[in-house]
Write a protein that holds these residues in place. Sequence first.
Motif, PDB file in Angstrom:
ATOM      1  N   MET A   1       0.846  -1.193   0.000  1.00  0.00           N
ATOM      2  CA  MET A   1       0.000   0.000   0.000  1.00  0.00           C
ATOM      3  C   MET A   1       0.880   1.240   0.000  1.00  0.00           C
ATOM      4  SD  MET A   1      -3.316   0.668   2.463  1.00  0.00           S
ATOM      5  CE  MET A   1      -3.352  -1.051   2.918  1.00  0.00           C
ATOM      6  N   LYS A   2       0.605   2.166  -0.914  1.00  0.00           N
ATOM      7  CA  LYS A   2       1.452   3.355  -1.026  1.00  0.00           C
ATOM      8  C   LYS A   2       1.209   4.328   0.114  1.00  0.00           C
ATOM      9  CE  LYS A   2       2.337   3.405  -5.970  1.00  0.00           C
ATOM     10  NZ  LYS A   2       2.218   4.155  -7.234  1.00  0.00           N
ATOM     11  N   LYS A   3       2.308   4.919   0.574  1.00  0.00           N
ATOM     12  CA  LYS A   3       2.259   5.916   1.633  1.00  0.00           C
ATOM     13  C   LYS A   3       2.350   7.284   0.977  1.00  0.00           C
ATOM     14  CE  LYS A   3       4.274   6.644   6.198  1.00  0.00           C
ATOM     15  NZ  LYS A   3       5.352   6.233   7.135  1.00  0.00           N
ATOM     16  N   VAL A   4       1.272   8.096   1.102  1.00  0.00           N
ATOM     17  CA  VAL A   4       1.161   9.341   0.339  1.00  0.00           C
ATOM     18  C   VAL A   4       0.967  10.522   1.280  1.00  0.00           C
ATOM     19  CG1 VAL A   4      -0.045  10.553  -1.515  1.00  0.00           C
ATOM     20  CG2 VAL A   4       0.108   8.049  -1.558  1.00  0.00           C
ATOM     21  N   LEU A   5       1.766  11.565   1.064  1.00  0.00           N
ATOM     22  CA  LEU A   5       1.610  12.824   1.796  1.00  0.00           C
ATOM     23  C   LEU A   5       0.892  13.825   0.906  1.00  0.00           C
ATOM     24  CD1 LEU A   5       2.237  14.677   4.236  1.00  0.00           C
ATOM     25  CD2 LEU A   5       4.371  15.300   3.072  1.00  0.00           C
ATOM     26  N   PHE A   6      -0.274  14.284   1.349  1.00  0.00           N
ATOM     27  CA  PHE A   6      -1.029  15.316   0.642  1.00  0.00           C
ATOM     28  C   PHE A   6      -0.842  16.632   1.404  1.00  0.00           C
ATOM     29  CE2 PHE A   6      -3.295  11.317  -0.062  1.00  0.00           C
ATOM     30  CZ  PHE A   6      -3.419  11.285  -1.445  1.00  0.00           C
ATOM     31  N   ILE A   7      -0.503  17.701   0.694  1.00  0.00           N
ATOM     32  CA  ILE A   7      -0.247  18.993   1.322  1.00  0.00           C
ATOM     33  C   ILE A   7      -1.320  19.989   0.892  1.00  0.00           C
ATOM     34  CG2 ILE A   7       1.401  20.886   1.594  1.00  0.00           C
ATOM     35  CD1 ILE A   7       3.645  18.877   1.039  1.00  0.00           C
ATOM     36  N   TYR A  82       7.794   8.521   2.555  1.00  0.00           N
ATOM     37  CA  TYR A  82       6.613   8.535   1.697  1.00  0.00           C
ATOM     38  C   TYR A  82       6.963   8.049   0.288  1.00  0.00           C
ATOM     39  CZ  TYR A  82       4.750  11.619   5.345  1.00  0.00           C
ATOM     40  OH  TYR A  82       4.342  12.149   6.539  1.00  0.00           O
ATOM     41  N   ASP A  83       6.009   7.364  -0.329  1.00  0.00           N
ATOM     42  CA  ASP A  83       6.185   6.978  -1.740  1.00  0.00           C
ATOM     43  C   ASP A  83       5.903   8.157  -2.663  1.00  0.00           C
ATOM     44  OD1 ASP A  83       6.617   3.978  -1.521  1.00  0.00           O
ATOM     45  OD2 ASP A  83       4.721   4.201  -0.430  1.00  0.00           O
ATOM     46  N   THR A  84       4.941   9.002  -2.249  1.00  0.00           N
ATOM     47  CA  THR A  84       4.491  10.109  -3.099  1.00  0.00           C
ATOM     48  C   THR A  84       4.181  11.321  -2.239  1.00  0.00           C
ATOM     49  OG1 THR A  84       3.489   8.566  -4.689  1.00  0.00           O
ATOM     50  CG2 THR A  84       2.720  10.848  -4.765  1.00  0.00           C
ATOM     51  N   ILE A 105      12.303  11.339  -2.392  1.00  0.00           N
ATOM     52  CA  ILE A 105      10.977  10.826  -2.724  1.00  0.00           C
ATOM     53  C   ILE A 105      10.827  10.888  -4.243  1.00  0.00           C
ATOM     54  CG2 ILE A 105       8.495  11.245  -2.501  1.00  0.00           C
ATOM     55  CD1 ILE A 105       9.174  12.341   0.331  1.00  0.00           C
ATOM     56  N   LYS A 106      10.550   9.746  -4.838  1.00  0.00           N
ATOM     57  CA  LYS A 106      10.621   9.642  -6.300  1.00  0.00           C
ATOM     58  C   LYS A 106       9.429  10.255  -7.015  1.00  0.00           C
ATOM     59  CE  LYS A 106      14.458   7.414  -5.882  1.00  0.00           C
ATOM     60  NZ  LYS A 106      15.714   8.173  -6.094  1.00  0.00           N
ATOM     61  N   ASN A 107       8.256  10.195  -6.382  1.00  0.00           N
ATOM     62  CA  ASN A 107       7.039  10.656  -7.049  1.00  0.00           C
ATOM     63  C   ASN A 107       6.570  11.959  -6.402  1.00  0.00           C
ATOM     64  OD1 ASN A 107       4.991  10.463  -8.951  1.00  0.00           O
ATOM     65  ND2 ASN A 107       3.671   9.221  -7.646  1.00  0.00           N
ATOM     66  N   ARG A 108       6.679  13.069  -7.147  1.00  0.00           N
ATOM     67  CA  ARG A 108       6.413  14.400  -6.598  1.00  0.00           C
ATOM     68  C   ARG A 108       5.432  15.131  -7.515  1.00  0.00           C
ATOM     69  NH1 ARG A 108      11.813  13.393  -6.887  1.00  0.00           N
ATOM     70  NH2 ARG A 108      12.070  14.831  -8.654  1.00  0.00           N
ATOM     71  N   ILE A 109       4.240  15.437  -6.979  1.00  0.00           N
ATOM     72  CA  ILE A 109       3.141  15.941  -7.806  1.00  0.00           C
ATOM     73  C   ILE A 109       2.727  17.341  -7.359  1.00  0.00           C
ATOM     74  CG2 ILE A 109       0.752  15.554  -8.526  1.00  0.00           C
ATOM     75  CD1 ILE A 109       1.227  12.549  -7.993  1.00  0.00           C
TER      76      ILE A 109
END
Length: 361
Positions: A1-7, A82-84, A105-109
């Motif tokens: 399960m991906k660990k995602v930080l939303f800002i 975090y993964d993303t 962190i490889k995935n940065r949106i």
Amino acid sequence: MKKVLFIVTNLDSGGIENYLLRFLKNYNGFILPSVLCKDGKLGALESEYRQIKNIDIIPFKIGFFDITALYRLKKRMEVEKYDTVVDFGGNFAGLTLWMASLANIKNRIAFYRGSANHFNETFFKLKYNDFVKNMVLKHATSILSNSKAALNFFFKGMNDSRFEIIYNGIDSEKFLITKEDLRNELQIPDNAFVVSHVGRYTKEKNHQTVLNTAFILCEKHEDIYFILCGKGVDTEFKQQVLERKLEKRILLLPFRRDIIKVLNSSDVFFFPSYTEGQPNALIEALIVGLAFVASDIDPIKETIPIEYYDFLISPNDTMAAVKKIELLYKDKELKREFNLSKWAIKNYQSDILFKQFFNKL
């Protein structure tokens, strides 16, 4: 399960916050979400966010040049692994995504949810804005937006494979689950013609034009009522309405979760915003099947079929708004033919559009 930080900025009710809440409810249990509020505060939606499985809600104040806070954020990212990281701040995601890059962190949106600058454009502020936008271009692995208008405004003329449009999704079955309205509660007669507006008090929402239009129409027609609903609306405009002795006809409501009841009470939705990303409130009105009068800005043109552009007006043109609403008031058949519910349900399906965002994580 991906660990995602939303800002996000905070958890008050607004387009970004409601979008993220809907998304997290849709994928509850499929990701490990953390939500960081970078003004250091939470907000009205906190209790609903806390219902999400395994969620971590983090008040974490970050100023414009807050080097200490950015360093602490980088360290936190390194510890949490975090993964993303997704920052909904548009250009202002530049610094947090830089920290994410330094934390490996490889995935940065970066997610753009507005189609204009929401600050007074002084020389120094514009320079800072250019700086953080360049940081987005340097450190984001994906640059998302909920409208073409937003990408055209911030990145006009640029062609970048990282750009992608992800429109707002709404679960129409859940949204339309109730047929209840507020007419009895608000003492609105059954045969009244009701115009509504939904949106928290900000200058971008252009509430004054809504009020000016309401003053004219309520004085001309005894059976026209207005409902304005949103955080701050009830306090900001109370005195104007009282001075005109229209408090029983122009009803000012604070933030409330049962927006569907406001829309079910309405005949027409009036939405003269100066700027939008992609307007959730208008999409919800379309799903209910309401006729509408709205501003002729690009994000709204992008949200509706071209055949309905005749009901778009210049945001400050009160008399044009009065004429369009009166046309719908007088022509009941036109109002019925205006129903775009099936079209909106098909075009804003949450399962399809949320999956598009989920796949970016």
